[in-house]
Design an enzyme around this catalytic site. Sequence first.
Site, PDB file in Angstrom:
ATOM      1  N   GLU A 113       1.666 -11.773  -2.864  1.00 53.02           N
ATOM      2  CA  GLU A 113       1.360 -11.383  -1.403  1.00 53.02           C
ATOM      3  C   GLU A 113       0.510 -12.750  -1.047  1.00 53.02           C
ATOM      4  O   GLU A 113      -0.483 -12.910  -1.202  1.00 53.02           O
ATOM      5  CB  GLU A 113       0.770 -10.051  -1.071  1.00 53.02           C
ATOM      6  CG  GLU A 113       1.679  -8.750  -1.056  1.00 53.02           C
ATOM      7  CD  GLU A 113       0.625  -7.681  -0.655  1.00 53.02           C
ATOM      8  OE1 GLU A 113       0.227  -7.756   0.349  1.00 53.02           O
ATOM      9  OE2 GLU A 113       1.071  -6.438  -1.318  1.00 53.02           O
ATOM     10  N   GLU A 120      -2.504  -3.461  -5.536  1.00 57.38           N
ATOM     11  CA  GLU A 120      -3.923  -3.486  -5.289  1.00 57.38           C
ATOM     12  C   GLU A 120      -4.773  -2.479  -5.634  1.00 57.38           C
ATOM     13  O   GLU A 120      -5.284  -1.618  -4.775  1.00 57.38           O
ATOM     14  CB  GLU A 120      -4.020  -3.825  -3.653  1.00 57.38           C
ATOM     15  CG  GLU A 120      -3.324  -5.191  -3.123  1.00 57.38           C
ATOM     16  CD  GLU A 120      -3.634  -5.500  -1.774  1.00 57.38           C
ATOM     17  OE1 GLU A 120      -4.075  -4.663  -1.019  1.00 57.38           O
ATOM     18  OE2 GLU A 120      -3.124  -6.802  -1.412  1.00 57.38           O
ATOM     19  N   ASN A 159       0.785  -1.416  -0.179  1.00 58.20           N
ATOM     20  CA  ASN A 159      -0.013   0.013   0.157  1.00 58.20           C
ATOM     21  C   ASN A 159       0.776   1.382   0.129  1.00 58.20           C
ATOM     22  O   ASN A 159       0.333   2.237  -0.477  1.00 58.20           O
ATOM     23  CB  ASN A 159      -0.908  -0.148   1.192  1.00 58.20           C
ATOM     24  CG  ASN A 159      -1.736  -1.163   1.019  1.00 58.20           C
ATOM     25  OD1 ASN A 159      -2.243  -1.941   0.085  1.00 58.20           O
ATOM     26  ND2 ASN A 159      -2.555  -1.498   2.137  1.00 58.20           N
TER      27      ASN A 159
HETATM   28  O1  AHR Z   1       1.380  -6.895   3.288  1.00 57.98           O
HETATM   29  C1  AHR Z   1       0.429  -5.827   3.997  1.00 57.98           C
HETATM   30  C2  AHR Z   1      -0.400  -5.225   3.219  1.00 57.98           C
HETATM   31  O2  AHR Z   1      -1.422  -6.157   2.360  1.00 57.98           O
HETATM   32  C3  AHR Z   1       0.237  -4.385   1.796  1.00 57.98           C
HETATM   33  O3  AHR Z   1       0.804  -3.307   2.008  1.00 57.98           O
HETATM   34  C4  AHR Z   1      -0.944  -4.586   0.864  1.00 57.98           C
HETATM   35  O4  AHR Z   1      -0.738  -4.639  -0.501  1.00 57.98           O
HETATM   36  C5  AHR Z   1      -1.916  -5.688   1.389  1.00 57.98           C
HETATM   37  O5  AHR Z   1      -3.124  -5.380   1.475  1.00 57.98           O
END
Ligand code: AHR
Length: 502
Positions: free
Chosen positions: A295, A176, A75
């Site tokens: 992720e 995202e 994020n």
């Molecule tokens: O990994 C933590 C957060 O999870 C990241 O910043 C984001 O991309 C996701 O929502």
Amino acid sequence: METVKKARMVVDKAYKIAVVDERIYGSFIEHLGRAVYGGIYEPGHPEADEFGFRRDVIELVKELRVPIIRYPGGNMVSGYNWEDGVGPLEQRPRRLELAWRTIETNEVGSNEFAEWGRRVGAQVMMAVNLGTRGIDAARNLVEYCNHPGGSFYSDLRISHGWKEPHRIKTWCLGNEMDGPWQIGQKTMDEYGRIAQETAKAMRLVDDTIELVACGSSHSGMPTFPQWEATTLDHTYDTVDYISLHQYFGNRSKDSANYLASSLEMDRFIHTVISVCDYIKAKKRSKKTMYLSFDEWNVWYHSNEADTKIEPWSIAPPQLEDVYNFEDALLVGTLLISFLKRSDRVKMACMAQLVNVIAPIMTENGGGAWRQTIYYPYMHASVYGRGVAINPVISSDKYDSTDFTDVPFLEAAAVYDEENDRLTIFAVNRSLTDPLDLSCDVRSFEGYRIIEHIVLEHDDLKAVNLAGAELVKPHSAGNAKVSGGILESRLSRQSWNVIRLGR
Ligand code: AHR
């Protein structure tokens, strides 16, 4: 009363899925919490090297053999000015970091991270900001990092003390971008267009790079899977991968159901592959789109603590999940999911690597240690290289709250032909009973057991803390091979790594 569960399996070297891309054992470092500051970087720490990187952390990362690490977010990247993190330290601005509402000091930036990557033996997977910025910042960053010299941004890098280009190969087109929490959230058409045009410009700067387009933030997003279809409609010819993100948690305190969650991951991967292939057919394309599961992890233990963090602190303890034994079992099954689809999943990043939802924890000024999830991740990364073999499995099953026909046995096999090694990764999901595994390995003539590693614990909630690692693997598993049949009684709730060789 104990009732032994049963599973049969055939592992035949002829049933190849694909060569495992080692980058499925990747990870992620975001400028978030204590991942960077107090995690990988802590000048003044007794273990700090000349750059301020913690040597004890470097050693733990090296033990994991992490091949690729995503950076700088997450994020955070959607509000990040990469220029803030380069050049003389004393001139770097302190910024309000809006994604996590902290102060970013910018002591570490792209150059330092590329240097750290070299020290741990990992490639960098760099994400560009498609939230507050766009084409221009992205193409300039590629020039800064990868162009040898003789242009404004490459000469700027050289003037900052980095003569050699970093040669960063893998780039993420934002993060995202479907999420309402994301700074600069986009509709799918807005994202598809900006991703396509940014990709085009980045490739004009360096035509050797590869690009990852953002898929949905998770499979529960309202626009999933239309987001993937629309994004790929815009970008299919220009990008190489579509991303997937998913986190899990035992929120309902139902461990049998929780341990079945890898079935959800299997379904997610399957759906994204189907969408990719639909667009391929629609475009009459010969190109295959690959998946970057960049992720994934367990993330829920720290949710409540994080609501109490004071805004605008520097590197507060955020997302510091303390993992228990059942999380390690789930992580084992998720790694098996990647191996089962290693024909299409070419990258995956455990999110994250140090302190923030991480296998490695540190104390500021103190030690570093391995969380429970460290072990299955390390085992898969170290022993899961070679060709993934499609195991034919017939296992006793159970039903849980959200899943039906959950096999007690979850397993994958990897054949390392060069070194004459076969590794079987196996989880017994049963919380009550051992599982008798009978596995036909006749095509691996003359193979014997080298080692049967087991991660087991009576208490699903056991955790590893500084100086008290309760959950650790041992090598006293009972697998044996006779007449080409491997037999083993797998303990209830256990992660197993059965290594065979000549
Ligand atoms: O990994 C933590 C957060 O999870 C990241 O910043 C984001 O991309 C996701 O929502």
